[in-house]
Design an enzyme around this catalytic site. Sequence first.
Site, PDB file in Angstrom:
ATOM      1  N   CYS A 382       0.837  -1.202   0.000  1.00  0.00           N
ATOM      2  CA  CYS A 382       0.000   0.000   0.000  1.00  0.00           C
ATOM      3  C   CYS A 382       0.871   1.251   0.000  1.00  0.00           C
ATOM      4  O   CYS A 382       1.472   1.578  -1.022  1.00  0.00           O
ATOM      5  CB  CYS A 382      -0.973  -0.028   1.177  1.00  0.00           C
ATOM      6  SG  CYS A 382      -2.379   1.095   0.969  1.00  0.00           S
ATOM      7  N   HIS A 508      -3.607  -5.208   0.237  1.00  0.00           N
ATOM      8  CA  HIS A 508      -3.079  -5.730   1.501  1.00  0.00           C
ATOM      9  C   HIS A 508      -3.104  -7.265   1.488  1.00  0.00           C
ATOM     10  O   HIS A 508      -4.031  -7.891   2.007  1.00  0.00           O
ATOM     11  CB  HIS A 508      -3.914  -5.213   2.680  1.00  0.00           C
ATOM     12  CG  HIS A 508      -3.727  -3.759   2.964  1.00  0.00           C
ATOM     13  ND1 HIS A 508      -2.854  -3.286   3.915  1.00  0.00           N
ATOM     14  CD2 HIS A 508      -4.294  -2.664   2.400  1.00  0.00           C
ATOM     15  CE1 HIS A 508      -2.891  -1.971   3.941  1.00  0.00           C
ATOM     16  NE2 HIS A 508      -3.763  -1.565   3.027  1.00  0.00           N
ATOM     17  N   GLU A 510      -1.462  -9.335   3.222  1.00  0.00           N
ATOM     18  CA  GLU A 510      -1.343  -9.931   4.557  1.00  0.00           C
ATOM     19  C   GLU A 510      -2.697 -10.311   5.148  1.00  0.00           C
ATOM     20  O   GLU A 510      -2.791 -11.205   5.999  1.00  0.00           O
ATOM     21  CB  GLU A 510      -0.616  -8.970   5.507  1.00  0.00           C
ATOM     22  CG  GLU A 510      -1.383  -7.730   5.950  1.00  0.00           C
ATOM     23  CD  GLU A 510      -1.310  -6.553   4.983  1.00  0.00           C
ATOM     24  OE1 GLU A 510      -1.652  -5.428   5.389  1.00  0.00           O
ATOM     25  OE2 GLU A 510      -0.918  -6.773   3.823  1.00  0.00           O
TER      26      GLU A 510
END
Length: 549
Positions: A382, A508, A510
């Site tokens: 990001c 994102h 993750e």
Amino acid sequence: MAKYVFVTGGVSSSLGKGIIAASLAKLLQARGLRVTIQKFDPYINIDPGTLNPYEHGECYVTEDGAETDLDLGHYERFLNIFTSQANNVTTGRIYQTVINKEREGAYLGKTVQVVPHITNEIKRRMMELGTTGEYDIVITEIGGTIGDIESLPFVEAIRQLQWELPDEDTVVIHLTLIPYLKAAKELKTKPTQHSVRMLSQEGVRPDIIVCRTEKPLTPELRRKIAQFCNVRQDAVIESADQSTIYEVPMAMLREKLDLTVLKIMGLAEYKEPELSRWRAFLDKLKYPKSVVRIGLIGKYLELQDAYKSILEAFVHAGAVNECQVQIVNVHSEYITPENVSEKLGGLEGLLVAPGFGLRGVEGKITAVQYARENGLPFFGICLGMQMAAIEFARNVIGLKGANSTEMDENAADPVIDLMESQKTVTEKGGTMRLGSYACELKEGSLAAVIYGTQQITERHRHRWEFNNRYLGAFEQAGMVTSGKNPESDLVEVIELPAHPFFVGVQFHPELKSTVENPHPIFVKFVEAAVVHAAVNRVPAKKSDTVNVD
């Protein structure tokens, strides 16, 4: 109809209600039951989307774009399922719904009160997932600690459900602390007794007491807790400290927490738990064959929960690579061109973390430059991807005034600019580009190789984007925009083919990494770090997280 488990906490905050709830859910799921978990938070914010990470840790984003509590990340990582807006409810959302109904005339002639109107809305949301027919058991974690003023309506709602539903349809688990007094050399049960008494005074009867403890509970202590907390002795569960949160399900299995819950609910149709993949993951996690040091460049490093999903994604990726990922925290605010080599030297990889605001961004840009020029495996997420674009524009293309309009509204070269759809937005809460969006990867790119496909979806949380006016200049200089949104043409992935591993993503990743499905970018990034360590013969030893100011 589903059955309901409620998890409350007492004595102290941060005891791990979310991990206990997720561990129980994992065990029940492993026995063939359909399980989901939800979190009820007592704060008045509608969601944690506008909270500073120092206030509440990471803001977790679900597939449907809900900004939620970080515990939902634990739920997804443990259960390998998606959660949604329905899985996280705050006091603010409850009151907003009731007040909107009052304005619409839903309660004409009635005085709107906490009981029954607020508690009825809480109960409706507590049971909402259970009425879909998709789940056998719904686990509800109540945020905060028993005795907090804010959580009283939630406790009252549980009391009413205990009274309204058949006895076998609800189970209340109370997580408490059994402190160890070093001077007396003994564990003390009195705080737990007081916590349970406080819960009982609110009308809620706990069925199971889970005891967080540094020392083993003796049979005599279990008997004492059972007697004074009015539960069966086999319903006193020891939750000792573990080396990793992923050990907790196995600890709860040994303590028979899942079987105790099933017994109270009168459920007999279940199988032995299938946990072979979980055990294999733990074996690799506990017995790594190598160690790599990866720098986490961020500005909220004082609170590790601010980057919780990133840290857990590294745990998952490390296990796949049979490698211990040693995170070196480097505060971006203190990185300068003069000290960058000292701070980042000896690392095998560099991740520039997401974030908002001006503070620390120049340090991030300097760190990106170091990774690019020194062939250090780099991964930007990001804001980290945006910093990589700015660094490339300044130092490779030659646009010295390159910046993001988030940092400088009058940037000479706004290579990162506010999304067109965001330019008329005035409200801050829940208005970013949120949730899952499609991304099309360029054939033959590193990103396409990593994913093994050209069509992917990933979760977003941002307002600024890569400015496509500069796309040609970037590609001419050697930067590949290897991923784009097929509808908006938004640049999602950038990479440098001439670099050993240099990937930046607008989304994102993750947030989608789980124990059973580690995210492929993290897996390949750690693999690149292992290769870098082998080639450069950088010595590394097993140790705890290192902080570099």
